[in-house]
Structures are given as structure tokens and as C-alpha cells.
Design an enzyme around this catalytic site. Structure first.
Site, PDB file in Angstrom:
ATOM      1  N   TYR A 123     -28.791  20.006 -24.903  1.00 36.32           N
ATOM      2  CA  TYR A 123     -27.572  19.950 -25.703  1.00 36.32           C
ATOM      3  C   TYR A 123     -27.959  20.314 -27.140  1.00 36.32           C
ATOM      4  CZ  TYR A 123     -23.064  17.805 -27.059  1.00 36.32           C
ATOM      5  OH  TYR A 123     -21.812  17.575 -27.552  1.00 36.32           O
ATOM      6  N   ARG A 176     -16.139  30.005 -31.319  1.00 32.03           N
ATOM      7  CA  ARG A 176     -16.674  29.102 -32.365  1.00 32.03           C
ATOM      8  C   ARG A 176     -17.711  28.211 -31.694  1.00 32.03           C
ATOM      9  NH1 ARG A 176     -17.755  24.396 -32.419  1.00 32.03           N
ATOM     10  NH2 ARG A 176     -15.884  23.134 -32.651  1.00 32.03           N
ATOM     11  N   LYS A 194     -22.396  20.887 -21.556  1.00 24.18           N
ATOM     12  CA  LYS A 194     -21.426  19.773 -21.586  1.00 24.18           C
ATOM     13  C   LYS A 194     -21.275  19.191 -20.184  1.00 24.18           C
ATOM     14  CE  LYS A 194     -19.751  19.933 -25.932  1.00 24.18           C
ATOM     15  NZ  LYS A 194     -19.484  18.850 -26.871  1.00 24.18           N
ATOM     16  N   GLU A 266     -13.365  23.879 -25.075  1.00 29.54           N
ATOM     17  CA  GLU A 266     -14.569  23.661 -25.882  1.00 29.54           C
ATOM     18  C   GLU A 266     -14.866  24.881 -26.736  1.00 29.54           C
ATOM     19  OE1 GLU A 266     -16.454  20.550 -25.393  1.00 29.54           O
ATOM     20  OE2 GLU A 266     -17.176  21.250 -27.323  1.00 29.54           O
ATOM     21  N   ASP A 267     -15.053  24.647 -28.008  1.00 32.99           N
ATOM     22  CA  ASP A 267     -15.534  25.677 -28.931  1.00 32.99           C
ATOM     23  C   ASP A 267     -14.690  26.951 -28.941  1.00 32.99           C
ATOM     24  OD1 ASP A 267     -17.328  23.705 -29.426  1.00 32.99           O
ATOM     25  OD2 ASP A 267     -19.132  24.891 -29.090  1.00 32.99           O
ATOM     26  N   ASP A 289     -12.181  18.838 -26.722  1.00 34.94           N
ATOM     27  CA  ASP A 289     -13.298  18.002 -27.133  1.00 34.94           C
ATOM     28  C   ASP A 289     -13.522  18.046 -28.644  1.00 34.94           C
ATOM     29  OD1 ASP A 289     -15.513  16.409 -26.634  1.00 34.94           O
ATOM     30  OD2 ASP A 289     -16.854  18.131 -26.469  1.00 34.94           O
ATOM     31  N   ASP A 290     -13.369  19.231 -29.231  1.00 32.05           N
ATOM     32  CA  ASP A 290     -13.658  19.388 -30.663  1.00 32.05           C
ATOM     33  C   ASP A 290     -12.612  18.689 -31.518  1.00 32.05           C
ATOM     34  OD1 ASP A 290     -15.995  21.161 -30.338  1.00 32.05           O
ATOM     35  OD2 ASP A 290     -14.498  22.417 -29.359  1.00 32.05           O
ATOM     36  N   ASN A 431     -22.963  20.983 -36.266  1.00 34.35           N
ATOM     37  CA  ASN A 431     -24.064  21.331 -35.359  1.00 34.35           C
ATOM     38  C   ASN A 431     -24.331  22.821 -35.411  1.00 34.35           C
ATOM     39  OD1 ASN A 431     -24.243  18.678 -34.226  1.00 34.35           O
ATOM     40  ND2 ASN A 431     -22.361  19.097 -33.128  1.00 34.35           N
ATOM     41  N   ASN A 475     -21.661  12.186 -32.255  1.00 27.58           N
ATOM     42  CA  ASN A 475     -21.415  13.382 -31.441  1.00 27.58           C
ATOM     43  C   ASN A 475     -20.443  13.034 -30.327  1.00 27.58           C
ATOM     44  OD1 ASN A 475     -21.871  15.505 -29.322  1.00 27.58           O
ATOM     45  ND2 ASN A 475     -23.235  16.258 -30.920  1.00 27.58           N
TER      46      ASN A 475
HETATM   47  N1  LIG Z   1     -20.532  16.098 -34.085  1.00 34.15           N
HETATM   48  C1  LIG Z   1     -19.615  16.489 -33.232  1.00 34.15           C
HETATM   49  O1  LIG Z   1     -19.367  15.844 -32.209  1.00 34.15           O
HETATM   50  C2  LIG Z   1     -18.854  17.731 -33.498  1.00 34.15           C
HETATM   51  C3  LIG Z   1     -19.227  18.593 -34.472  1.00 34.15           C
HETATM   52  N2  LIG Z   1     -18.504  19.716 -34.710  1.00 34.15           N
HETATM   53  C4  LIG Z   1     -19.004  20.624 -35.717  1.00 34.15           C
HETATM   54  O2  LIG Z   1     -18.106  20.717 -36.779  1.00 34.15           O
HETATM   55  C5  LIG Z   1     -18.169  22.015 -37.352  1.00 34.15           C
HETATM   56  C6  LIG Z   1     -16.760  22.539 -37.515  1.00 34.15           C
HETATM   57  O3  LIG Z   1     -16.119  22.631 -36.282  1.00 34.15           O
HETATM   58  P1  LIG Z   1     -14.545  22.919 -36.211  1.00 34.15           P
HETATM   59  O4  LIG Z   1     -13.789  21.932 -36.999  1.00 34.15           O
HETATM   60  O5  LIG Z   1     -14.197  23.060 -34.814  1.00 34.15           O
HETATM   61  O6  LIG Z   1     -14.478  24.338 -36.927  1.00 34.15           O
HETATM   62  P2  LIG Z   1     -13.262  25.046 -37.612  1.00 34.15           P
HETATM   63  O7  LIG Z   1     -13.609  26.466 -37.740  1.00 34.15           O
HETATM   64  O8  LIG Z   1     -11.997  24.676 -36.929  1.00 34.15           O
HETATM   65  O9  LIG Z   1     -13.206  24.385 -39.076  1.00 34.15           O
HETATM   66  C7  LIG Z   1     -14.152  24.601 -40.067  1.00 34.15           C
HETATM   67  C8  LIG Z   1     -13.581  24.134 -41.378  1.00 34.15           C
HETATM   68  O10 LIG Z   1     -14.615  24.193 -42.341  1.00 34.15           O
HETATM   69  C9  LIG Z   1     -14.110  24.855 -43.484  1.00 34.15           C
HETATM   70  N3  LIG Z   1     -15.163  25.531 -44.226  1.00 34.15           N
HETATM   71  C10 LIG Z   1     -15.899  26.579 -43.851  1.00 34.15           C
HETATM   72  N4  LIG Z   1     -16.740  26.941 -44.832  1.00 34.15           N
HETATM   73  C11 LIG Z   1     -16.515  26.089 -45.857  1.00 34.15           C
HETATM   74  C12 LIG Z   1     -17.052  25.944 -47.146  1.00 34.15           C
HETATM   75  N5  LIG Z   1     -18.016  26.758 -47.601  1.00 34.15           N
HETATM   76  N6  LIG Z   1     -16.567  24.959 -47.936  1.00 34.15           N
HETATM   77  C13 LIG Z   1     -15.607  24.152 -47.488  1.00 34.15           C
HETATM   78  N7  LIG Z   1     -15.063  24.224 -46.268  1.00 34.15           N
HETATM   79  C14 LIG Z   1     -15.513  25.190 -45.471  1.00 34.15           C
HETATM   80  C15 LIG Z   1     -13.105  25.863 -42.968  1.00 34.15           C
HETATM   81  O11 LIG Z   1     -12.253  26.228 -44.037  1.00 34.15           O
HETATM   82  P3  LIG Z   1     -11.082  27.312 -43.897  1.00 34.15           P
HETATM   83  O12 LIG Z   1     -10.070  26.648 -43.028  1.00 34.15           O
HETATM   84  O13 LIG Z   1     -10.629  27.520 -45.285  1.00 34.15           O
HETATM   85  O14 LIG Z   1     -11.687  28.506 -43.246  1.00 34.15           O
HETATM   86  C16 LIG Z   1     -12.435  25.011 -41.888  1.00 34.15           C
HETATM   87  O15 LIG Z   1     -11.429  24.220 -42.447  1.00 34.15           O
HETATM   88  C17 LIG Z   1     -19.064  22.839 -36.431  1.00 34.15           C
HETATM   89  O16 LIG Z   1     -20.321  22.970 -37.012  1.00 34.15           O
HETATM   90  C18 LIG Z   1     -19.181  22.010 -35.174  1.00 34.15           C
HETATM   91  O17 LIG Z   1     -20.441  22.146 -34.568  1.00 34.15           O
HETATM   92  C19 LIG Z   1     -17.373  20.012 -34.025  1.00 34.15           C
HETATM   93  C20 LIG Z   1     -16.961  19.198 -33.021  1.00 34.15           C
HETATM   94  C21 LIG Z   1     -17.699  18.016 -32.658  1.00 34.15           C
HETATM   95  C1  LIG Z   2     -20.490  18.781 -30.427  1.00 36.32           C
HETATM   96  C2  LIG Z   2     -19.517  19.830 -30.369  1.00 36.32           C
HETATM   97  O1  LIG Z   2     -18.632  19.798 -29.522  1.00 36.32           O
HETATM   98  C3  LIG Z   2     -19.569  20.902 -31.314  1.00 36.32           C
HETATM   99  O2  LIG Z   2     -20.404  20.887 -32.217  1.00 36.32           O
HETATM  100  O3  LIG Z   2     -18.768  21.818 -31.174  1.00 36.32           O
HETATM  101 MG   LIG Z   3     -17.702  21.677 -29.297  1.00 35.65          MG
END
Ligand SMILES: NC(=O)C1=CN([C@@H]2O[C@H](COP(=O)(O)OP(=O)(O)OC[C@H]3O[C@@H](n4cnc5c(N)ncnc54)[C@H](OP(=O)(O)O)[C@@H]3O)[C@@H](O)[C@H]2O)C=CC1
Ligand SMILES: CC(=O)C(=O)O
Ligand SMILES: [Mg+2]
Length: 575
Positions: A123, A176, A194, A266-267, A289-290, A431, A475
Site C-alpha cells: 500500500y 488522481r 485496496k 478510488e482516486d 473512499d477519498d 500520499n 489513512n
Molecule cells: N490519508 C488518506 O487516507 C488520504 C489521503 N489523500 C491524499 O490527499 C491528497 C489530495 O487528495 P484529493 O483531495 O482527492 O485531491 P483533489 O485533487 O481533489 O484536491 C487537492 C486540493 O489541493 C489543492 N492544492 C493543490 N495544490 C495546492 C497548493 N500549492 N496550495 C494549496 N492548495 C493546493 C487543490 O486546489 P485547487 O482546487 O485550487 O486546484 C485542491 O483543492 C492526495 O495526496 C491524496 O493522496 C486522499 C485521500 C485519503
Molecule cells: C489513501 C488514499 O486513498 C489516497 O491517498 O488516495
Molecule cells: Mg485514494
């Protein structure tokens, strides 16, 4: 008879495959009998050197194996020894994938018994690198690939998968992948990983899990020009073409597997994810999941953290860097939980939660140009461009990184958090490790050891001024396996937000005094099966309460029932 000739090296060639020239068409005949050589090559039944003398006699294995017979435990010890000798994480990943292809029960036994050590291998973070290099390391299909080429035939494609009783599908379109961006069809590593966790952590049988990647192209120029890329070499289909393919997929899934198959998105990129979730949550058992799993795990962590920092949820102020799926998903569930606790409308409770995106703080003056999922967070405030200024102005007690931008929590940001919080809660969720908003070491040293810290990918314990700090892992892997198990045991037909809160409560309740003493806000993954059983029971109970369960009557003891349903990887004895 020509087909029986041994001219091309075969003793008998009844189907003419050996003597056919390269230009001649042949039928790929195969027959399967789970004995002898075939048995050794069937990952579901193969036990390798653990076949007993009796089994070797009964199943035509004599001579196909070296003489020694060893136990599953000895096999496990040997493979762990081999894995530990690899220096490169990707080699460990490939060794684990090979094992999954060779001996499924041994793979899951290893993963269950060594979960803390092997989670980072199958993972995050290693799965991220595996996806980036998936074209090069690809050996055999581990799931279904549905591309634009299969349009109009998706139901037939689903029927090509050898297993018929599917209970959980994890599907991605690869746009993504973690915080690594668009990896096209190489995102397949994510559904595969997953679902391995669904089995190891949640006890769902491997045969009822189906990883799927939908390939509508990729906008990743590097991949489009990469010699060994395994996906369609075209730009991503969008609009109606995309929506039609996804719709055909969703219809076919229900037609083939019925009403109660769980589809985990997912993603996907956020411009599709929210829409897919809202469209199909009315007609299918779907879960993103996200958006939802992450929300549930973070709510649990924050609720647990209150025991360390004090105050009720409603008394805290939240600031997010990243306002996409994870950020707004978490924000919404926290707002919902606060609104339940203080009996206030969610429009009110959202006001304690602030989000920053790539253009700065989300405020009302930006409302017109915001994507729909950000609009509820556009509070009255002057615009602020930089995170550090937002931190200094909003003065959050909880800072959440959900941006996918590595090291975005600078020293100044974390020091600001530490300047007005005795125990700042800092969650760097992105991540893999390279994208984490800060490292554990940074969080602890820049707050003089006062931070309550957890991250999406694991960090090693940190020594600071003679004390050891053990960071937690925030996570969604804590949630989705138990959540899915809960839906399955209840025979749930739809997902409801209250089930996410139920999962969250169950997780937060599993944090022991001993964990809190170490500053942890999540229980260790080594207890994950027990944790998953508790999550499953709480989720199932909620499904029954909401009238969304179809498995009747309701089992009296749902925790015991969940445990009794879990897959065990211990070898079976063959008669
Ligand atoms: N720990 C866990 O369980 C999980 C972790 N994640 C992680 O979270 C991260 C984001 O995922 P997700 O929300 O799906 O992605 P999205 O693409 O939906 O969202 C990313 C957000 O980050 C913002 N962003 C990007 N660059 C910048 C910057 N330089 N400054 C400020 N804001 C910024 C984007 O802004 P804008 O809208 O303006 O483009 C957007 O709002 C990934 O790395 C993923 O791995 C996700 C799910 C679960
Ligand atoms: C953990 C997860 O789902 C992600 O980083 O997208
Ligand atoms: Mg994910």
C-alpha cells in the site's frame, strides 16, 4: 493423424497447437483439474512445500516438489526473511505481488501477521512507485481493464472475469493516483492494493473482490510517450463520452452482480468524483473512499485527539490546505457531526471550518468562480493568499493537509500553529510520503514535541530531546475494510452518512489509554482485524437502524458475527 504427430516436440498434439505455423489460427484449449502440476500453479489452492506427504500422494504431486514438507509458519518465516533482504521497496512490492499470484493464502497470512511491516509495501508509499512504473513491472492481469475499446460490451467483459460472486469492486480511472496525478491505466495498482487490504484487514474473501481500471486515456504526456505504457495512447475522453462509458459500467455491474455489490470509487479526479458519487448513490451501493472513507478516519482521529487536547469538537477551529475530495469530504463530515452534537444547522457549524486551495483562502468574494463542492465553505472574510497568513489569522486548533503538495507545511506554518496552541493537531494526509505536507520529525521538532501528529503514509518514530514520539497513520485503510464488511454482513443496499459517523465512532473507541499515553490518536494496525470487526458491527447496526439492511433477521451480536464472517488464510487440508 496430423494433430498427433510429434514433429514439433509434443508427444501428442490433439489440438494441433504445436504443429501449427505462426500464421495458422488455433483454439486456446485449456482444461482445469486441480491436481498435480495444475494444482501447483493455481494460486487459490497451491500450498507449495506445505503439501503434506498424504496430499502429495493423493493429488499427483510426487516428484513435482522437492522432498521436504514444511509448515505454513515456516514458509512465512522464510518469505519474511527474503523480503527483509531486499534493499529496494519496489523489489519487496514485486515479491509480494509474485506471492499473491503463486500462493494466495500464504500472501494473506503474511500480510495479516505482519501488517505494520507489510502495509507500506503493498500500500502507500510503495504502491505509488509501483503505479508510476506499472508498465515496466506488469506481468499478469490482477484485475479487469475496461477501456473505451470495450464500449457497448462491458457486460461481456465482466463475464470474462473468472469469479462470479463478487461482493466488492474497487474501481479507478487513474486520473488522481494518490498525490501523484494522472497515471492512466497504471493506476491499477491502487484497486489491487485496496482490495488486498479488504481481505487482509477486513476479512472479505479474495474471490469476492474485483479490482477494475477504467481506461479513457491519459493526459500524462510522459506516459503517452513512454515505450512500455500499458494503456490507451490518447488524451482522456471527457463529457458525454466519459459519462456514457461510466454509466454503461455501473449498469452492467448491477446487472451482473446484483443490487448489493459494493462499488468503491478510488482516486478519480474531483471533477468526476463528486458527480459520480452523487449520481450513483441513489441507485447503487457506492462509496467514495477519498471523500467518505477519509472523512470517517479523520473524524475518528480528531475525536480521539480531543482526549489529549481537551474541548468539545464544536469548540475547535479547523483549517485545511486542500479543498478537493479529501478536504471538503472531511470538512463536511466534521460539520455534520458537530451539528448533531450541538443540535445546530450544518450551515452554522461549517463556519468553524476553513479551507485553502491553490488560490488561497476560500472566501465569499470568490464564490462565483468556485467549484460546487467548495461553495459551502466560502465564508465571509477578506481574501488571504498564503497558508501561513491564513494560519496566523484564523488561528486553527487543527491543521489538515489534503493538498497533495509535499512540504507545504513550512517551519513558519508549524511554528505559527505552536505559538497559539498548547497541543496543535497537525494531520499531513497527502500520499505517498513524498507528498506529505510535512514529516513527523518536522512536526515534532518545530513544535518542541507538542504536536499531536498523524500522516497519510507512515513515518518512523522520532527521537526529540530524549523522548520517542510515535506518529500515527491517518489513512482511510482504517475505515474502508471494516466499513465494507459492515455493509456486506447487513446486506446494505445504500450508503448513508450516518454509517460513516458510526465507523468513525467505532474507530475512535478502539484507541486505548496506552495509545493515548504515547500521543497516538489511532490504534495500532496490528489490531486491525479486531478494529475492523468493531467498525463493521457499528456500520451494520446503523444500516439495520436506518432500514437499509436486507439480511434479516439481524444477528444479535454483530461484532461476533462480523468476526465469524472473516476470511482466514490458514491452509485447508485436502482429502
Ligand atoms: N490519508 C488518506 O487516507 C488520504 C489521503 N489523500 C491524499 O490527499 C491528497 C489530495 O487528495 P484529493 O483531495 O482527492 O485531491 P483533489 O485533487 O481533489 O484536491 C487537492 C486540493 O489541493 C489543492 N492544492 C493543490 N495544490 C495546492 C497548493 N500549492 N496550495 C494549496 N492548495 C493546493 C487543490 O486546489 P485547487 O482546487 O485550487 O486546484 C485542491 O483543492 C492526495 O495526496 C491524496 O493522496 C486522499 C485521500 C485519503
Ligand atoms: C489513501 C488514499 O486513498 C489516497 O491517498 O488516495
Ligand atoms: Mg485514494
Amino acid at each position: 493423424m496430423e494433430g498427433n504427430s510429434n514433429a514439433c516436440g509434443g508427444v501428442r498434439d490433439p489440438y494441433g497447437e504445436d504443429c501449427a505455423t505462426e500464421e495458422q489460427l488455433v483454439t486456446p484449449w485449456t482444461f482445469s483439474v486441480a491436481s498435480g502440476y495444475t494444482l501447483l500453479r493455481d494460486p487459490r489452492h497451491n500450498k507449495g512445500l506445505a503439501f503434506t506427504e498424504k496430499e502429495r500422494d493423493a493429488h499427483y504431486l510426487r516428484g513435482l516438489l522437492p522432498p521436504v514438507c514444511i509448515t505454513q509458519e515456516r514458509q512465512e518465516k522464510k518469505i519474511m526473511h527474503n523480503l527483509r533482504n531486499y534493499q529496494v521497496p519496489l523489489q519487496r512490492y514485486m515479491a509480494m505481488m509474485d506471492l499473491q499470484e503463486r500462493n494466495q493464502r500464504l500472501f494473506y497470512k503474511l500480510l495479516i501477521d505482519n501488517v505494520e511491516e507489510l502495509l507500506p509495501v503493498v500500500y502507500t508509499p510503495t504502491v505509488g512507485e509501483a503505479c508510476q512504473k506499472y508498465g515496466c513491472i506488469y506481468r499478469r492481469p490482477q484485475g479487469l481493464y475496461i477501456s473505451l475499446k470495450e464500449k457497448g460490451k462491458i457486460l461481456e467483459v465482466l463475464k470474462n472475469w473468472p469469479e462470479k460472486n463478487i461482493q466488492v469492486i474497487v474501481v479507478t480511472d487513474g486520473e488522481r493516483i494518490l498525490g501523484l496525478g494522472d497515471l492512466g491505466t497504471q493506476g491499477m495498482g491502487i484497486p489491487v492494493g485496496k482490495l488486498a487490504l479488504y481481505t487482509a484487514l477486513g476479512g472479505i474473501r479474495p474471490s469476492s473482490c474485483l479490482p477494475i481500471t477504467i481506461d479513457v486515456g491519459t493526459n500524462n504526456e510522459t506516459l503517452l510517450n513512454e515505450e512500455f505504457y500499458i494503456g490507451l495512447r490518447q488524451k482522456r475522453a471527457t463529457g458525454k463520452e466519459y459519462a456514457d462509458l461510466l454509466h454503461e459500467f455501473m449498469i452492467s455491474v448491477k446487472q451482473n452482480y446484483g443490487e448489493r455489490v459494493l462499488v468503491q470509487f478510488e482516486d478519480f479526479a474531483n471533477h468526476n468524483a463528486f458527480e459520480l458519487l452523487s449520481k450513483y448513490s441513489k441507485t447503487h451501493l457506492v462509496f467514495n473512499d477519498d471523500i467518505q472513507g477519509t472523512a470517517s478516519v479523520v473524524l475518528a482521529g480528531v475525536v480521539a485527539a480531543l482526549k489529549l487536547v481537551g474541548g468539545a469538537l464544536a469548540e475547535h477551529t479547523f483549517l485545511f490546505l486542500g479543498a478537493g475530495e479529501a478536504g471538503t469530504g472531511i470538512a463536511e463530515l466534521i460539520a455534520l457531526e458537530i451539528s448533531k452534537q450541538i443540535k445546530a444547522p450544518v450551515e452554522e457549524t461549517r463556519k468553524k471550518i476553513w479551507l485553502v486551495d491553490s488560490k488561497g483562502l476560500i472566501v465569499s468574494s470568490r464564490k462565483e468562480s468556485l467549484q460546487h463542492f467548495k461553495k459551502p465553505w466560502a465564508h465571509e472574510h477578506e481574501p488571504i493568499k498564503h497558508l501561513v497568513d491564513a494560519v496566523k489569522t484564523i488561528k486553527p486548533t487543527v491543521l489538515v493537509g489534503s493538498s497533495g503538495v509535499g512540504r507545504a507545511f513550512t517551519k513558519e506554518v508549524i511554528e505559527a500553529m505552536a505559538s497559539f496552541n498548547e497541543k496543535p493537531i497537525i494531520l499531513a494526509l497527502s500520499n505517498p510520503t513524498s507528498q506529505s505536507e510535512c514529516t513527523a520529525e518536522e512536526a515534532y521538532t518545530w513544535t518542541q514535541g507538542r504536536a499531536i501528529f498523524a500522516s497519510g503514509s507512515p513515518f518512523d518514530p522520532v527521537e526529540y530531546e530524549g523522548k520517542t514520539f510515535v506518529p500515527g497513520q491517518a489513512n482511510n485503510a482504517y475505515i474502508f475494510p471494516g466499513f465494507g464488511l459492515g455493509l456486506i454482513i447487513a446486506g446494505a443496499i445504500r450508503v448513508h452518512d450516518d454509517m460513516l459517523i458510526a465507523a468513525s465512532e467505532a474507530l475512535a473507541n478502539q484507541v486505548s489509554e496506552e495509545n493515548f499515553e504515547k500521543g497516538l490518536i489511532y490504534p495500532p494496525f496490528s489490531n486491525i482485524r479486531k478494529i475492523s470487526a468493531n467498525i463493521a458491527a457499528n456500520v451494520a447496526a446503523k444500516a439495520y437502524e436506518l432500514g437499509l439492511a436486507s439480511h434479516l433477521p439481524r444477528p444479535a451480536n454483530l461484532v461476533k458475527y462480523a468476526e465469524s464472517c472473516m476470511y482466514s488464510p490458514v491452509y485447508r487440508t485436502y482429502r
